[in-house]
Design a protein around this motif. Structure first.
Motif, PDB file in Angstrom:
ATOM      1  N   ALA A   1      -6.230   5.637  -6.202  1.00  0.00           N
ATOM      2  CA  ALA A   1      -6.900   5.821  -7.495  1.00  0.00           C
ATOM      3  C   ALA A   1      -6.800   4.573  -8.371  1.00  0.00           C
ATOM      4  CB  ALA A   1      -6.305   7.027  -8.223  1.00  0.00           C
ATOM      5  N   GLU A   2      -5.685   3.841  -8.267  1.00  0.00           N
ATOM      6  CA  GLU A   2      -5.485   2.655  -9.103  1.00  0.00           C
ATOM      7  C   GLU A   2      -5.951   1.372  -8.437  1.00  0.00           C
ATOM      8  OE1 GLU A   2      -1.424   2.433 -10.249  1.00  0.00           O
ATOM      9  OE2 GLU A   2      -1.444   4.324 -11.362  1.00  0.00           O
ATOM     10  N   ASP A   3      -5.896   1.334  -7.093  1.00  0.00           N
ATOM     11  CA  ASP A   3      -6.179   0.081  -6.384  1.00  0.00           C
ATOM     12  C   ASP A   3      -6.764   0.412  -5.009  1.00  0.00           C
ATOM     13  OD1 ASP A   3      -6.261  -2.422  -5.260  1.00  0.00           O
ATOM     14  OD2 ASP A   3      -4.228  -2.992  -5.825  1.00  0.00           O
ATOM     15  N   ALA A   4      -8.057   0.684  -4.979  1.00  0.00           N
ATOM     16  CA  ALA A   4      -8.698   1.094  -3.734  1.00  0.00           C
ATOM     17  C   ALA A   4      -8.702  -0.032  -2.702  1.00  0.00           C
ATOM     18  CB  ALA A   4     -10.127   1.563  -4.008  1.00  0.00           C
ATOM     19  N   VAL A   5      -8.730  -1.281  -3.159  1.00  0.00           N
ATOM     20  CA  VAL A   5      -8.691  -2.403  -2.214  1.00  0.00           C
ATOM     21  C   VAL A   5      -7.361  -2.409  -1.464  1.00  0.00           C
ATOM     22  CG1 VAL A   5      -8.670  -4.909  -1.985  1.00  0.00           C
ATOM     23  CG2 VAL A   5     -10.336  -3.806  -3.501  1.00  0.00           C
ATOM     24  N   ARG A   6      -6.272  -2.253  -2.208  1.00  0.00           N
ATOM     25  CA  ARG A   6      -4.972  -2.208  -1.536  1.00  0.00           C
ATOM     26  C   ARG A   6      -4.871  -0.975  -0.643  1.00  0.00           C
ATOM     27  NH1 ARG A   6       1.081  -1.057  -3.332  1.00  0.00           N
ATOM     28  NH2 ARG A   6       2.083  -2.005  -1.523  1.00  0.00           N
ATOM     29  N   ALA A   7      -5.430   0.139  -1.083  1.00  0.00           N
ATOM     30  CA  ALA A   7      -5.417   1.353  -0.257  1.00  0.00           C
ATOM     31  C   ALA A   7      -6.094   1.095   1.081  1.00  0.00           C
ATOM     32  CB  ALA A   7      -6.107   2.493  -0.995  1.00  0.00           C
ATOM     33  N   ARG A   8      -7.221   0.388   1.039  1.00  0.00           N
ATOM     34  CA  ARG A   8      -7.916   0.044   2.289  1.00  0.00           C
ATOM     35  C   ARG A   8      -7.047  -0.859   3.152  1.00  0.00           C
ATOM     36  NH1 ARG A   8     -12.174  -4.070   1.201  1.00  0.00           N
ATOM     37  NH2 ARG A   8     -10.346  -5.391   1.541  1.00  0.00           N
TER      38      ARG A   8
ATOM     39  N   LEU B   1      -1.508   7.232  -2.159  1.00  0.00           N
ATOM     40  CA  LEU B   1      -0.911   7.208  -3.492  1.00  0.00           C
ATOM     41  C   LEU B   1      -1.473   6.103  -4.387  1.00  0.00           C
ATOM     42  CD1 LEU B   1       2.816   7.928  -2.569  1.00  0.00           C
ATOM     43  CD2 LEU B   1       1.346   9.386  -3.974  1.00  0.00           C
ATOM     44  N   VAL B   2      -1.860   4.972  -3.789  1.00  0.00           N
ATOM     45  CA  VAL B   2      -2.342   3.852  -4.608  1.00  0.00           C
ATOM     46  C   VAL B   2      -3.854   3.862  -4.781  1.00  0.00           C
ATOM     47  CG1 VAL B   2      -0.408   2.438  -3.798  1.00  0.00           C
ATOM     48  CG2 VAL B   2      -2.645   2.160  -2.719  1.00  0.00           C
TER      49      VAL B   2
ATOM     50  N   ARG C   1       3.472   8.456 -10.144  1.00  0.00           N
ATOM     51  CA  ARG C   1       4.116   7.154 -10.353  1.00  0.00           C
ATOM     52  C   ARG C   1       5.454   7.095  -9.635  1.00  0.00           C
ATOM     53  NH1 ARG C   1       7.954   5.118 -13.720  1.00  0.00           N
ATOM     54  NH2 ARG C   1       8.112   7.063 -14.896  1.00  0.00           N
ATOM     55  N   GLN C   2       6.259   8.148  -9.796  1.00  0.00           N
ATOM     56  CA  GLN C   2       7.558   8.177  -9.131  1.00  0.00           C
ATOM     57  C   GLN C   2       7.396   8.284  -7.610  1.00  0.00           C
ATOM     58  OE1 GLN C   2       6.637  10.176 -11.641  1.00  0.00           O
ATOM     59  NE2 GLN C   2       8.086   9.904 -13.330  1.00  0.00           N
ATOM     60  N   ALA C   3       6.396   9.045  -7.178  1.00  0.00           N
ATOM     61  CA  ALA C   3       6.145   9.174  -5.744  1.00  0.00           C
ATOM     62  C   ALA C   3       5.800   7.819  -5.135  1.00  0.00           C
ATOM     63  CB  ALA C   3       5.012  10.161  -5.489  1.00  0.00           C
ATOM     64  N   ARG C   4       4.938   7.089  -5.823  1.00  0.00           N
ATOM     65  CA  ARG C   4       4.552   5.768  -5.323  1.00  0.00           C
ATOM     66  C   ARG C   4       5.762   4.847  -5.250  1.00  0.00           C
ATOM     67  NH1 ARG C   4      -0.231   1.905  -7.873  1.00  0.00           N
ATOM     68  NH2 ARG C   4       0.386  -0.023  -6.838  1.00  0.00           N
ATOM     69  N   GLN C   5       6.628   4.896  -6.255  1.00  0.00           N
ATOM     70  CA  GLN C   5       7.796   4.026  -6.255  1.00  0.00           C
ATOM     71  C   GLN C   5       8.726   4.369  -5.093  1.00  0.00           C
ATOM     72  OE1 GLN C   5       9.591   3.667 -10.079  1.00  0.00           O
ATOM     73  NE2 GLN C   5      11.149   2.217  -9.412  1.00  0.00           N
TER      74      GLN C   5
END
Length: 325
Positions: free
Chosen positions: A189-196, A186-187, A152-156
Motif C-alpha cells: 500500500a505504501e510502496d508498490a515498487v518495493r512490493a514488486r 505488508l509494504v 506498521r508494527q507487523a511490517r517492522q
C-alpha cells in the motif's frame, strides 16, 4: 485469519523422564482423538512438575478443547515464568504469541492487540541481531499483528525477521521465501515498487530451491500479480496470476485456486471486462464453498464482490441476493 497453531515458540524447560513420558503419552492420546485422556495425562504431568513444558501442553489441550479461559490462565503462567528473567525475552514473546491468539479467540481484540504490542517491543523493536530464534518469533508475530490491523508494527517485525535471516543465512537462502512474500504484502500500500521487487526476489529464490512448479512459486507469482496490479501493469499482473493459477490447479489447491480466481476477477473488472469478471467471481465462490463451506471467511467477501458487480451491471435483484449473504 488467526489460527490455532500457536504454541510452537514457547521454549520449554527440561523435565524429568517421568514427566516427559507423561507428556509424550498425552500427545499420543490427543493425536488418536482421546482428548479427555490426553488432558488428564497432561494435568498429571503438571502436578508432578510445573514448568514451561507441562504448562504449555495443558494450555494447548485446553485451547483445542475450547476451554479458552483456562488456556489463558496457563499461557499467562508461562509468560510470568519468562518475565522473571530478562535474558528470556524471545521466549516471553513466544508465550505472548499464545496469548494473542487465545484472546482473539475469546473475542477480546483489544487484549490481543495489547499482547501483540508487548511482544513486538520484545523482539521487533530492538535492532536485529544474529539470532534465528528471534527471527522465527518476529516473523510469526508480524503475521499475527498484521491480521489484527497493526500494519506498521507487523511490517517492522517482518523487516527484522528478514534482516536477521539474510545476515545469518545469506541473501538467497530458501528460508527467505515466505518472509519476502509476506513483506511484499505488508509494504504494497505504501510502496508498490518495493512490493514488486520483494515478490520478484522471493519468486527467484523459490524457483531455485523448490522448483518452478512448486506451491511456493505459485504463491509468489500471485503475490507478484497483486503488486503489478497496484502499479497499474494489468497485462503483467494477469500473466503472473495465471502462472500461479496453473500451478495451483496442477497441485489441486482448491482454496488457493479460489483466491487467485477472485484476484483475476477483480483485475478483469478493472480492465472493463465485466462478463469475464462475473464468471471468475462465480468460479471463485464455488471454490471457496467447496473448500470450506458456507462458514469460510472468504465466502462473504466474494458474495460482496459479486453483488457489487451485478449492481454495476443493473441486475439489482441478483445483486441483493449476494449482498445479503
Amino acid at each position: 485469519m488467526l489460527t490455532a497453531a500457536l504454541f510452537a515458540f514457547v521454549v520449554v524447560a527440561a523435565a524429568s523422564p517421568e514427566t516427559d513420558a507423561l507428556v509424550d503419552r498425552a500427545d499420543e492420546q490427543f493425536r488418536q482423538g482421546n482428548k479427555a485422556e490426553a488432558l488428564a495425562l497432561s494435568e498429571e504431568a503438571l502436578g508432578l512438575e510445573a514448568n514451561a513444558d507441562t504448562l504449555d501442553v495443558v494450555m494447548r489441550f485446553h485451547f483445542e478443547l475450547g476451554h479458552l479461559d483456562l488456556s489463558a490462565v496457563y499461557a499467562t503462567q508461562i509468560a510470568d515464568l519468562y518475565a522473571e528473567d530478562p535474558s528470556m525475552a524471545v521466549s516471553l514473546a513466544g508465550a505472548m504469541r499464545s496469548l494473542i491468539v487465545i484472546e482473539n479467540a475469546r473475542g477480546n481484540f483489544d487484549g490481543a492487540m495489547a499482547h501483540a504490542l508487548t511482544a513486538w517491543g520484545l523482539v521487533c523493536e530492538p535492532a536485529p541481531d544474529l539470532d534465528l530464534e528471534r527471527a522465527v518469533v518476529a516473523f510469526d508475530l508480524g503475521k499475527l499483528i498484521g491480521e489484527l490491523g497493526g500494519y506498521r508494527q507487523a511490517r517492522q517485525c517482518v523487516e527484522a525477521a528478514l534482516a536477521i535471516r539474510v545476515d545469518a543465512l545469506g541473501p538467497d537462502a530458501a528460508e527467505l521465501v515466505e518472509v519476502l512474500k509476506d513483506l511484499s504484502g505488508l509494504v504494497r500500500a505504501e510502496d508498490a515498487v518495493r512490493a514488486r521487487e520483494l515478490a520478484e526476489r522471493g519468486l527467484a529464490i523459490a524457483e531455485a530451491h523448490q522448483g518452478p512448479q512448486s506451491l511456493a512459486v505459485a504463491r509468489l507469482a500471485a503475490t507478484l500479480g497483486v503488486a503489478l496490479q497496484e502499479l497499474g501493469d494489468y497485462k503483467a499482473a494477469e500473466v503472473a496470476y495465471r502462472r500461479g493459477l496453473d500451478i495451483l490447479i496442477t497441485l489441486e489447491e482448491v482454496e488457493e485456486i479460489a483466491r487467485v480466481l477472485n484476484s483475476l476477477a477483480h483485475l478483469a473488472r478493472l480492465r472493463g471486462r465485466s462478463d469475464e469478471a462475473l464468471s471468475l467471481y462465480q468460479r471463485s465462490l464455488q471454490g471457496f464453498l467447496a473448500a470450506n463451506g458456507d462458514d469460510g471467511w472468504d465466502v462473504p467477501l466474494v458474495h460482496n464482490n459479486l453483488g457489487s458487480l451485478l449492481a454495476e451491471r443493473g441486475d439489482l435483484l441478483a445483486a441483493r441476493r449476494h449482498l445479503e449473504r
